[in-house]
Scaffold this active site. Structure first.
Site, PDB file in Angstrom:
ATOM      1  N   SER A  52       0.815  -1.217   0.000  1.00 40.62           N
ATOM      2  CA  SER A  52       0.000   0.000   0.000  1.00 40.62           C
ATOM      3  C   SER A  52       0.848   1.267   0.000  1.00 40.62           C
ATOM      4  O   SER A  52       0.370   2.343  -0.339  1.00 40.62           O
ATOM      5  CB  SER A  52      -0.932   0.008   1.211  1.00 40.62           C
ATOM      6  N   GLY A 230      -4.110  -1.961  -1.010  1.00 42.07           N
ATOM      7  CA  GLY A 230      -3.213  -1.652  -2.114  1.00 42.07           C
ATOM      8  C   GLY A 230      -2.920  -0.169  -2.218  1.00 42.07           C
ATOM      9  O   GLY A 230      -3.479   0.645  -1.479  1.00 42.07           O
ATOM     10  N   GLY A 232      -2.259   3.708  -4.272  1.00 39.80           N
ATOM     11  CA  GLY A 232      -2.789   4.545  -5.336  1.00 39.80           C
ATOM     12  C   GLY A 232      -4.253   4.910  -5.189  1.00 39.80           C
ATOM     13  O   GLY A 232      -4.918   4.626  -4.199  1.00 39.80           O
ATOM     14  N   CYS A 258      -9.336  -1.775   3.134  1.00 40.11           N
ATOM     15  CA  CYS A 258      -8.597  -0.593   2.692  1.00 40.11           C
ATOM     16  C   CYS A 258      -8.923  -0.210   1.238  1.00 40.11           C
ATOM     17  O   CYS A 258     -10.011   0.274   0.981  1.00 40.11           O
ATOM     18  CB  CYS A 258      -7.095  -0.813   2.902  1.00 40.11           C
ATOM     19  N   LEU A 259      -8.023  -0.437   0.291  1.00 41.99           N
ATOM     20  CA  LEU A 259      -8.332  -0.127  -1.107  1.00 41.99           C
ATOM     21  C   LEU A 259      -9.512  -0.976  -1.573  1.00 41.99           C
ATOM     22  O   LEU A 259     -10.344  -0.517  -2.367  1.00 41.99           O
ATOM     23  CB  LEU A 259      -7.105  -0.365  -1.991  1.00 41.99           C
ATOM     24  N   GLY A 302      -4.604   7.048   1.891  1.00 42.02           N
ATOM     25  CA  GLY A 302      -4.608   8.460   1.540  1.00 42.02           C
ATOM     26  C   GLY A 302      -5.872   8.878   0.814  1.00 42.02           C
ATOM     27  O   GLY A 302      -6.024  10.038   0.437  1.00 42.02           O
ATOM     28  N   HIS A 344      -6.983  -1.981   8.990  1.00 42.42           N
ATOM     29  CA  HIS A 344      -6.304  -3.260   8.793  1.00 42.42           C
ATOM     30  C   HIS A 344      -6.478  -4.212   9.977  1.00 42.42           C
ATOM     31  O   HIS A 344      -5.696  -4.169  10.934  1.00 42.42           O
ATOM     32  CB  HIS A 344      -4.817  -3.029   8.529  1.00 42.42           C
ATOM     33  N   GLU A 346      -5.756  -7.238  10.024  1.00 47.55           N
ATOM     34  CA  GLU A 346      -4.651  -8.214   9.990  1.00 47.55           C
ATOM     35  C   GLU A 346      -3.359  -7.629  10.545  1.00 47.55           C
ATOM     36  O   GLU A 346      -2.303  -8.285  10.502  1.00 47.55           O
ATOM     37  CB  GLU A 346      -4.414  -8.677   8.553  1.00 47.55           C
TER      38      GLU A 346
END
Length: 375
Positions: A52, A230, A232, A258-259, A302, A344, A346
């Site tokens: 990430s 991940g 971007g 997340c992503l 982000g 997260h 994990e």
């Protein structure tokens, strides 16, 4: 001190601000990327290898980095993913009994340029006020004008597709093939500890590249689907969003982190946006709105999901919120077997407050399998 005379180095931000430091290992080098900071007191090796963080210059706010060395088992991917490291005090010696290498040796093996002796408090305060931006770290301190010109050519994170840079190029398997459940994981930057958490709950995982269509994953007949974390901007991930839409349409159990959380939001017509700073650390407070319980969480993102649009979507329930800024930290669909979180569960080395989310995923899978059997 190992290096009595250290090479001078600078941090040059896109807004022209300069911070001064020294090159770690007395190496010459230059590295570009979006500058961001992580507030974790530990876990630097996991941070550096987290997909990430691909392409980012990492500022560690903890004053000492490297004091416990590294261990080859404590990585989240097969290589370092940050583009450079910025820290205050770099420890060349380490004192952990199960470490197998110094952080200096680890960075050398991964060809990562790092600088220390930077006033990281001042740098982080500047980023918090001015926002995330591109930067360069370099020992080429006499050519600031050229570094500024080169920095202009570094692409902005907004609109940048990076999943293809870190995803597997071919499908691969993880876990025991005789496990009770089969999970199809879409790899848009997956961490190893996610795979460990799935596997230890009696799952055999097939990890698919970032642009794999739903049909190709469904041919393996998985019991559930997972969309990973991940790097971007999520908006360019058209293939992942299309796959998520089909998973949802077929009412398959789906979990995103997340992503992956952002991709699931986009699949439901909810937009995402680039944050001023982002959330990166292992002490972020989250409230579970369904249980009323608070969680201390690990976060690294982000971009965020538009809360107003989420609240207006009749198919979506906000399950978790970040207590610092009330951003959407979790959601689930009312009529589908789908949920996701922005943080997260994990997290390695921790915290582990959100570990239950993996259990929740497998409860959803077990329920779906039972219903299919009854039909």
């Amino acid at each position: 001190m190992k290096y009595q005379t250290k090479k001078k180095a600078i941090v040059l931000l896109a807004d022209g601000t300069i911070f001064y430091g020294k090159a770690v290992g007395n190496k010459e080098g230059t590295a570009f990327g979006e500058v961001c900071f992580n507030t974790g007191m530990t876990g630097y090796q996991e941070i550096f290898t987290d997909p990430s963080y691909f392409g980012q210059l990492m500022v560690t706010t903890n004053a000492h980095i490297g004091n416990y060395g590294t261990n080859e088992e404590e990585v989240e991917s097969d290589s370092v993913k940050i583009s450079g490291l910025i820290c205050k005090n770099f420890s060349y010696e380490y004192s952990r009994i199960n470490a197998d290498k110094s952080l200096e040796g680890f960075l050398e093996d991964n060809k990562l340029f790092a600088i220390s002796d930077v006033d990281t408090r001042a740098l982080v305060c500047h980023i918090r006020e001015a926002g995330a931006m591109n930067a360069v770290i370099s020992t080429d301190v006499d050519n600031v004008a050229k570094l500024k010109e080169d920095l202009k050519n570094v692409p902005n994170m907004e609109g940048l597709e990076l999943a293809s840079k870190v995803s597997a190029s071919e499908p691969y398997f993880y876990g025991d093939e005789n496990a009770k459940y089969r999970i199809a994981a879409l790899d848009i930057g997956i961490k190893k500890n996610i795979l460990r958490n799935l596997a230890k709950r009696d799952a055999y995982i097939k990890v698919f590249p970032y642009n794999t269509p739903y049909k190709a994953m469904a041919e393996w007949s998985p019991d559930g689907y997972f969309i990973s974390n991940g790097p971007g901007d999520p908006k360019p991930l058209k293939d992942a969003v299309a796959a998520a839409k089909e998973i949802i349409a077929n009412d398959n159990p789906l979990f995103g982190i997340c992503l992956g959380h952002q991709v699931i939001a986009l699949a439901n017509g909810i937009s995402t946006y680039k944050m001023h700073n982002g959330h990166r650390g292992i002490n972020h407070p989250v409230l579970n709105l369904e249980t009323g319980k608070g969680e201390i969480t690990s976060q690294n993102h982000g971009f965020a999901v538009n809360r107003e649009e989420t609240e207006k979507n009749p198919e979506i329930i906000i399950t978790h919120e970040h207590l610092n800024d009330h951003t959407v930290a979790g959601l689930r669909m009312k009529s589908k077997n789908v949920f996701s979180v922005q943080y997260h569960p994990e997290a390695s080395p921790g915290p582990h407050d959100a570990d239950y989310l993996f259990d929740q995923f497998f409860e959803n899978i077990a329920s779906a399998v039972k219903n299919d059997t009854l039909v």
